[in-house]
Structures are given as structure tokens and as C-alpha cells.
Design an enzyme around this catalytic site. Structure first.
Site, PDB file in Angstrom:
ATOM      1  N   ARG A 117       8.728   1.520 -30.804  1.00 56.81           N
ATOM      2  CA  ARG A 117       9.944   0.689 -30.801  1.00 56.81           C
ATOM      3  C   ARG A 117       9.508  -0.767 -30.760  1.00 56.81           C
ATOM      4  NH1 ARG A 117      15.201   1.432 -27.123  1.00 56.81           N
ATOM      5  NH2 ARG A 117      15.519   2.936 -28.784  1.00 56.81           N
TER       6      ARG A 117
ATOM      7  N   HIS B 136      17.220   3.246 -36.761  1.00 53.34           N
ATOM      8  CA  HIS B 136      16.864   4.069 -35.593  1.00 53.34           C
ATOM      9  C   HIS B 136      17.001   5.541 -36.003  1.00 53.34           C
ATOM     10  CE1 HIS B 136      16.259   5.413 -31.616  1.00 53.34           C
ATOM     11  NE2 HIS B 136      17.095   4.649 -30.950  1.00 53.34           N
TER      12      HIS B 136
HETATM   13  C1  NCD Z   1      20.314   2.499 -28.890  1.00 54.39           C
HETATM   14  C2  NCD Z   1      19.225   1.560 -29.415  1.00 54.39           C
HETATM   15  O1  NCD Z   1      18.200   1.389 -28.760  1.00 54.39           O
HETATM   16  O2  NCD Z   1      19.433   1.070 -30.502  1.00 54.39           O
HETATM   17  N1  NCD Z   1      19.903   3.172 -27.740  1.00 54.39           N
HETATM   18  C3  NCD Z   1      19.258   4.372 -27.874  1.00 54.39           C
HETATM   19  O3  NCD Z   1      18.196   4.443 -28.409  1.00 54.39           O
HETATM   20  N2  NCD Z   1      19.882   5.463 -27.429  1.00 54.39           N
HETATM   21  C4  NCD Z   1      21.627   1.843 -28.750  1.00 54.39           C
HETATM   22  C5  NCD Z   1      21.710   0.581 -27.943  1.00 54.39           C
HETATM   23  O4  NCD Z   1      20.730   0.111 -27.378  1.00 54.39           O
HETATM   24  O5  NCD Z   1      22.822   0.061 -27.875  1.00 54.39           O
END
Ligand code: NCD
Length: 305
Positions: free
Chosen positions: A101, A129
């Protein structure tokens, strides 16, 4: 060697297979509990995360593998100025697969080009994502029994919400999908998603600022958080952050079999009073995320019971 950077790296048939495998894992966890024995997953998280990182880690443990990594850029050599490309070359020597990430759009793609092992994009800036999308697809299939013929409302920060971008690309491939894009004017989906994805495929969609107006039509309501960390100024965030707050009253006009999803974390966009409504799927969605990541890791490592 396969990577997963964009949800469209997977064909519709491969997604079907992943969802089938995830269901098989739910039904027969023991059969899958050693398929990754002796393998290591590295989680390289340059941006905060609870669900995504922990679900990747739980997924690898439940496949019998091990996990290493870091959960903030400051804990890694990025703090000394090392590039992402160099970091993945190094980590490829220690791990069999990487979940990354990064706050910068495209960083996992750049990493994949230098990596000796499969790289999974666990969220890149306001871009994509794909593993959240696999989670969302499994949730929709489990809750609605199908991925076709659905009116899907995407609500909130459609501009910066990377989960929305990947989900829209994935769902646009199924028959009979219609989108209602619910956001303030300033937070509409990026134009490229209309011109490159929705328009060429002839997908019906409309944009509205009113959740109330959209509600009666929806089979799926996908709520999202306003992405504070991607705003250029705090005043805009403060003005827009409470654009939508889902409450039991607002659900009065909704279908009785609506499915309410949210990638989480939630801030104020869904009142906790909605949590006990049987249509609220967002905590079940979290569990589906672990199973589908188990299926994905197994697919990329080419292991199977
Ligand atoms: C999301 C992200 O990181 O984009 N979260 C996740 O991975 N479940 C949504 C968010 O942060 O709003």
C-alpha cells in the site's frame, strides 16, 4: 509471474474462479490450511491500514504461511530515502509474495516491474484498490446471490475513493448493471472512468447529489468515507465531510433486500443505528475480505489443495 495491480489484470473468468475458491475456503478451511506452508508474505504498508494489512496477514497465516513487513513508511528504509523499486528488489530476496500500500498512485506498478515475486496492490493513493473490489464482489454475490442485473449506488467521495474506482471497473463487466453515482459536484468520479470504462461499454449511469432521490431504485448502496488525507485544504474537507449520513429514517424508502456495503473505516457517513439493520453488510464484508485474499494469494503462488 502474475501481479495484481489493477482489477482488470484479472479476466472475468479468473474473478469467478477466485470467488469460487473463496467459497471453498469458507466451506473447507482445513483443506487449505497448509497450502502455503514454508512461504512468506511481505506486507509493505507506506500508509495506515487496519483491515487490509491484518486481513492479508490473517489470510497468509490461515494458509499455513508466514508474514513479515512494516506498517508505516517511517519504519522502513524509505525514511532514509530508499526508492520503492530498490525496496522490492530487496524484499523479493526474503519473501514469496508482496502486498503493498502506498500513498502515491502507480507505486505498486513501479514496484512490480522490479520485483522478483508477485506484487499485490493493496491501495495506491486515490487510484485503485483491487483486493477491496474482490471483497466487495464476494460480498455482493453472497448477499444478493448474483453479480448481474443490479442497480448499484456509489455514494460519497467518488473522486478520491480508490475502492469505488476499482469496483466500478469490475462491475462494468457484468450484464445488466446500472450505476447511480451519488456525490457532491466536487467529488464526482474522475472523468476517465466515464470515457474509458462506462461509455465504451454502454453502461447506463446517472449522477446525482441526492441520496434520498436515488434510494428507492438501489439494489446495492456502497457508502464511502470522504478521503481527508487526499484533500488539498482542510476547509474543503470540513465543508464536504458530512455530505451524506445514512440513518434508519433515510432507509425507509429503500428496497427491503437492499445490501449496504462500506469498505470501512467509517467516520460519520453511516449512523451506528443502521448497524443492526439486516441490510447492513459491512461487517460481514470484512470477513469475506480475508477469504478472498486467501484465494488470491493461493492463485498467485500457484498452490491449491
Ligand atoms: C479503504 C481504503 O484504504 O481505500 N479502506 C480499506 O482498505 N478497507 C477505504 C478508506 O480508507 O476509506
Amino acid at each position: 509471474m502474475r501481479h495484481l495491480i489493477d482489477i482488470r489484470d484479472l479476466t472475468a473468468e479468473e474473478i469467478d474462479r477466485l470467488l469460487d475458491d473463496a467459497r471453498d475456503i469458507m466451506a473447507r478451511p482445513e483443506a487449505w490450511s497448509r497450502v502455503c506452508q514454508g512461504k512468506k508474505l511481505a506486507t509493505l504498508f507506506y500508509e495506515p491500514s487496519t483491515r487490509t494489512r491484518l486481513s492479508f496477514e490473517a489470510a497468509m497465516y490461515e494458509l499455513g504461511g508466514n508474514v513479515l513487513g512494516f506498517s508505516a513508511a517511517g519504519e522502513s528504509s524509505a525514511a532514509k530515502g530508499e526508492t520503492v523499486s530498490d525496496t522490492v528488489r530487496v524484499v523479493s530476496c526474503y519473501a514469496d509474495i508482496i502486498a503493498m500500500r502506498h500513498p502515491r498512485e502507480g507505486a505498486p506498478l513501479a514496484a512490480a516491474r522490479k520485483s522478483g515475486v508477485p506484487v499485490i496492490n493493496a491501495g495506491d493513493g486515490g487510484h485503485n484498490h483491487p483486493t477491496q473490489t474482490l471483497t466487495d464482489l464476494l460480498t455482493i454475490q453472497q448477499e444478493k446471490g448474483r453479480l448481474t442485473n443490479l442497480t448499484v449506488g456509489l455514494c460519497g467521495d467518488l473522486k478520491f475513493g480508490r475502492t469505488v474506482h476499482s469496483l466500478l471497473c469490475a462491475m462494468a463487466r457484468y450484464e445488466g448493471i446500472r450505476f447511480v453515482l451519488i456525490s457532491p459536484e466536487e467529488l464526482r468520479i474522475p472523468q476517465y472512468l466515464c470515457t474509458d470504462v462506462l461509455d465504451p461499454a454502454g453502461i447506463p449511469y446517472r449522477q446525482t447529489a441526492s441520496l434520498e432521490e436515488a434510494m428507492p431504485d438501489l439494489d446495492i448502496l456502497y457508502m464511502t468515507r470522504v478521503q481527508r488525507e487526499r484533500f488539498f485544504n482542510e476547509a474543503d474537507y470540513v465543508r464536504l465531510k458530512d455530505s451524506y449520513v445514512l440513518t434508519p429514517e433515510k432507509l425507509r424508502t429503500a428496497k427491503t433486500d437492499l445490501a449496504i456495503l462500506h469498505p470501512l473505516p467509517r467516520v460519520s457517513e453511516i449512523s451506528p443505528a443502521v448497524d443492526d439493520d439486516p441490510r447492513a453488510c459491512y461487517f460481514r464484508q470484512v470477513l469475506y475480505g480475508k477469504f478472498v485474499r486467501m484465494a488470491l494469494i493461493s492463485m498467485l503462488l500457484e498452490v491449491h489443495p
